[in-house]
Design a protein around this motif. Structure first.
Motif, mmCIF file in Angstrom:
data_model
loop_
_atom_site.group_PDB
_atom_site.id
_atom_site.type_symbol
_atom_site.label_atom_id
_atom_site.label_comp_id
_atom_site.label_asym_id
_atom_site.label_seq_id
_atom_site.Cartn_x
_atom_site.Cartn_y
_atom_site.Cartn_z
ATOM 1 N N PRO A 10 12.271 -13.361 65.631
ATOM 2 C CA PRO A 10 11.080 -14.226 65.534
ATOM 3 C C PRO A 10 10.536 -14.290 64.114
ATOM 4 O O PRO A 10 10.518 -13.286 63.397
ATOM 5 N N GLU A 11 10.087 -15.461 63.731
ATOM 6 C CA GLU A 11 9.592 -15.674 62.374
ATOM 7 C C GLU A 11 8.429 -14.746 62.036
ATOM 8 O O GLU A 11 8.368 -14.165 60.949
ATOM 9 N N GLY A 12 7.485 -14.592 62.961
ATOM 10 C CA GLY A 12 6.324 -13.751 62.698
ATOM 11 C C GLY A 12 6.704 -12.310 62.416
ATOM 12 O O GLY A 12 6.129 -11.672 61.517
ATOM 13 N N LEU A 13 7.658 -11.781 63.174
ATOM 14 C CA LEU A 13 8.117 -10.413 62.958
ATOM 15 C C LEU A 13 8.764 -10.267 61.588
ATOM 16 O O LEU A 13 8.494 -9.306 60.846
ATOM 17 N N LEU A 14 9.607 -11.217 61.224
ATOM 18 C CA LEU A 14 10.297 -11.139 59.930
ATOM 19 C C LEU A 14 9.325 -11.269 58.767
ATOM 20 O O LEU A 14 9.482 -10.595 57.750
ATOM 21 N N VAL A 15 8.322 -12.131 58.905
ATOM 22 C CA VAL A 15 7.322 -12.257 57.841
ATOM 23 C C VAL A 15 6.604 -10.933 57.636
ATOM 24 O O VAL A 15 6.385 -10.483 56.502
ATOM 25 N N ALA A 16 6.233 -10.261 58.718
ATOM 26 C CA ALA A 16 5.560 -8.968 58.614
ATOM 27 C C ALA A 16 6.454 -7.929 57.946
ATOM 28 O O ALA A 16 5.996 -7.152 57.085
ATOM 29 N N LEU A 17 7.722 -7.893 58.327
ATOM 30 C CA LEU A 17 8.658 -6.932 57.739
ATOM 31 C C LEU A 17 8.886 -7.211 56.260
ATOM 32 O O LEU A 17 8.950 -6.283 55.445
ATOM 33 N N LEU A 18 9.017 -8.481 55.910
ATOM 34 C CA LEU A 18 9.228 -8.838 54.510
ATOM 35 C C LEU A 18 8.006 -8.500 53.661
ATOM 36 O O LEU A 18 8.144 -8.015 52.528
ATOM 37 N N ARG A 19 6.821 -8.725 54.174
ATOM 38 C CA ARG A 19 5.601 -8.393 53.418
ATOM 39 C C ARG A 19 5.511 -6.879 53.192
ATOM 40 O O ARG A 19 5.120 -6.427 52.117
ATOM 41 N N ARG A 20 5.904 -6.120 54.191
ATOM 42 C CA ARG A 20 5.905 -4.663 54.038
ATOM 43 C C ARG A 20 6.915 -4.234 52.978
ATOM 44 O O ARG A 20 6.628 -3.380 52.139
ATOM 45 N N PHE A 21 8.104 -4.845 53.021
ATOM 46 C CA PHE A 21 9.121 -4.524 52.019
ATOM 47 C C PHE A 21 8.644 -4.872 50.614
ATOM 48 O O PHE A 21 8.834 -4.098 49.661
ATOM 49 N N LEU A 22 8.011 -6.028 50.445
ATOM 50 C CA LEU A 22 7.585 -6.473 49.120
ATOM 51 C C LEU A 22 6.551 -5.553 48.494
ATOM 52 O O LEU A 22 6.433 -5.491 47.267
ATOM 53 N N ARG A 23 5.818 -4.806 49.313
ATOM 54 C CA ARG A 23 4.833 -3.849 48.797
ATOM 55 C C ARG A 23 5.438 -2.457 48.556
ATOM 56 O O ARG A 23 4.770 -1.581 48.017
ATOM 57 N N SER A 24 6.676 -2.257 48.948
ATOM 58 C CA SER A 24 7.295 -0.933 48.864
ATOM 59 C C SER A 24 7.687 -0.597 47.430
ATOM 60 O O SER A 24 7.897 -1.488 46.593
ATOM 61 N N PRO A 25 7.803 0.709 47.096
ATOM 62 C CA PRO A 25 8.275 1.096 45.763
ATOM 63 C C PRO A 25 9.650 0.525 45.440
ATOM 64 O O PRO A 25 9.940 0.215 44.284
ATOM 65 N N THR A 26 10.493 0.383 46.470
ATOM 66 C CA THR A 26 11.827 -0.176 46.242
ATOM 67 C C THR A 26 11.734 -1.574 45.646
ATOM 68 O O THR A 26 12.440 -1.911 44.679
ATOM 69 N N ALA A 27 10.872 -2.415 46.205
ATOM 70 C CA ALA A 27 10.720 -3.785 45.702
ATOM 71 C C ALA A 27 10.011 -3.810 44.360
ATOM 72 O O ALA A 27 10.409 -4.540 43.438
ATOM 73 N N VAL A 28 8.956 -3.002 44.224
ATOM 74 C CA VAL A 28 8.161 -3.010 42.995
ATOM 75 C C VAL A 28 8.983 -2.557 41.805
ATOM 76 O O VAL A 28 8.822 -3.074 40.687
ATOM 77 N N ARG A 29 9.887 -1.616 42.019
ATOM 78 C CA ARG A 29 10.702 -1.092 40.913
ATOM 79 C C ARG A 29 12.054 -1.795 40.780
ATOM 80 O O ARG A 29 12.950 -1.306 40.106
ATOM 81 N N SER A 30 12.193 -2.920 41.425
ATOM 82 C CA SER A 30 13.443 -3.668 41.375
ATOM 83 C C SER A 30 13.315 -4.864 40.444
ATOM 84 O O SER A 30 12.267 -5.096 39.826
ATOM 85 N N GLY A 31 14.361 -5.655 40.383
ATOM 86 C CA GLY A 31 14.346 -6.855 39.571
ATOM 87 C C GLY A 31 13.349 -7.894 40.047
ATOM 88 O O GLY A 31 13.074 -8.863 39.319
ATOM 89 N N LEU A 32 12.789 -7.727 41.249
ATOM 90 C CA LEU A 32 11.782 -8.674 41.735
ATOM 91 C C LEU A 32 10.524 -8.647 40.879
ATOM 92 O O LEU A 32 9.736 -9.596 40.900
ATOM 93 N N SER A 33 10.315 -7.566 40.148
ATOM 94 C CA SER A 33 9.157 -7.482 39.252
ATOM 95 C C SER A 33 9.440 -8.064 37.874
ATOM 96 O O SER A 33 8.549 -8.128 37.032
ATOM 97 N N ASP A 34 10.683 -8.473 37.642
ATOM 98 C CA ASP A 34 11.065 -9.051 36.353
ATOM 99 C C ASP A 34 10.812 -10.555 36.394
ATOM 100 O O ASP A 34 11.557 -11.301 37.023
ATOM 101 N N THR A 35 9.762 -11.003 35.743
ATOM 102 C CA THR A 35 9.419 -12.430 35.734
ATOM 103 C C THR A 35 9.799 -13.094 34.411
ATOM 104 O O THR A 35 9.189 -14.073 33.996
#
Length: 292
Positions: free
Chosen positions: A245-270
């Motif tokens: 379900p879209e709602g479940l995936l949006v919640a999971l993705l938002r949680r991932f985006l706030r995680s140290p894994t995401a913050v310290r990855s190339g996603l922070s390279d703008t």
């Protein structure tokens, strides 16, 4: 085996350090200011926010002279054409370890199809540049279990593939032979491009997480990309992005985006380089979608 790591960014630096510390015969190719810094200070590494910086004396070269059994290319997708030009007259196998959704054909057309191997370095991808220092994430139980996939373009298991996998495992790098490497790279791009472009537009992963509608739009683009792929997703777990379900995936993705894994990855390279790479990958995916 004599090895050359082509590209002295985060992933190339971490890979060359691991290989050197394991006793393998490896050199690191760098250019410009990065080359000057490496010659001046050596390869400098630090774990996340630690003040302790260690120096790894990896030999550094400026040009890809001959004599290497394997060249591992770790550059951005939009930089590959220049790399191909510099490698076209050399001998030895070439392992392309980076984002790439165009398949092996353009690589082989430039340097010889018999030389090409494909792969991706997920276990090495966690880190950032802090001046001349590479700051990397500590290896966790989960990340240590994520293998680096390497494969022949046609999916065969060959003696050279087995030899390369063995060399990386000798260096303590969890590596596996992947028979569907082209599909793996296309699946990764189908996910990475919407994610990276959305994070870049928002100013980073945390800012993106704070905008649920932007995350929802990103997820829909991911689903469109996966549906347009010429082959099923690899690994198959990515198919869950189309079924859950879209709602479940949006919640999971938002949680991932706030995680140290995401913050310290190339996603922070703008940086503009990130935008250029994502643009090149998007072009490659559109080309394959038209072929399909």
């Amino acid at each position: 085996m004599k090895l050359l790591v082509y590209g002295a960014g985060v992933c190339g630096s971490l890979l060359s350090a691991r290989l050197h510390e394991a006793g393998l015969d490896v050199s690191l190719l760098a250019r410009g200011e990065r080359l000057a810094a490496l010659r001046r200070h050596g390869l400098q590494l630090a774990e996340e926010d630690s003040p302790a910086v260690r120096r790894v004396p990896v030999p550094v070269v400026e040009h890809p002279a001959g004599g290497y059994d394997l060249t591992a290319v770790l550059v951005r997708a939009h930089q590959v054409d220049a790399v191909l030009e510099s490698l076209s007259d050399l001998e030895g196998d070439v392992l392309f370890l980076h984002n790439w959704a165009a398949g092996a054909e353009p690589l082989g057309a430039a340097i010889g199809h018999e030389r090409v191997l494909l792969g991706f370095p997920p276990a090495l991808a966690g880190g950032t540049m802090d001046g001349d220092v590479i700051r990397y994430r500590a290896t966790s139980f989960m990340t240590s279990r994520v293998p680096m996939p390497i494969g022949e373009p046609d999916g065969r298991t060959t003696p050279r593939l087995e030899r390369v996998v063995r060399e990386f495992r000798t260096a303590g790098i969890n590596t596996k032979a992947e028979p569907r490497m082209d599909g793996w790279l296309k699946t990764h791009a189908a996910f990475e491009v919407p994610l990276g472009q959305a994070a870049h537009a928002a100013g980073g992963p945390v800012s993106l997480a704070d905008d649920p509608e932007a995350v929802r739009g990103m997820l829909r683009l991911i689903r469109q990309n996966l549906a347009a792929m010429p082959t099923p997703p690899v690994p198959r777990a990515f198919a869950a992005l189309q079924r859950l379900p879209e709602g479940l995936l949006v919640a999971l993705l938002r949680r991932f985006l706030r995680s140290p894994t995401a913050v310290r990855s190339g996603l922070s390279d703008t940086s503009p380089a990130t935008a250029a790479e994502l643009g090149r990958l998007a072009e490659q995916m559109r080309a394959h979608a038209k072929v399909r």
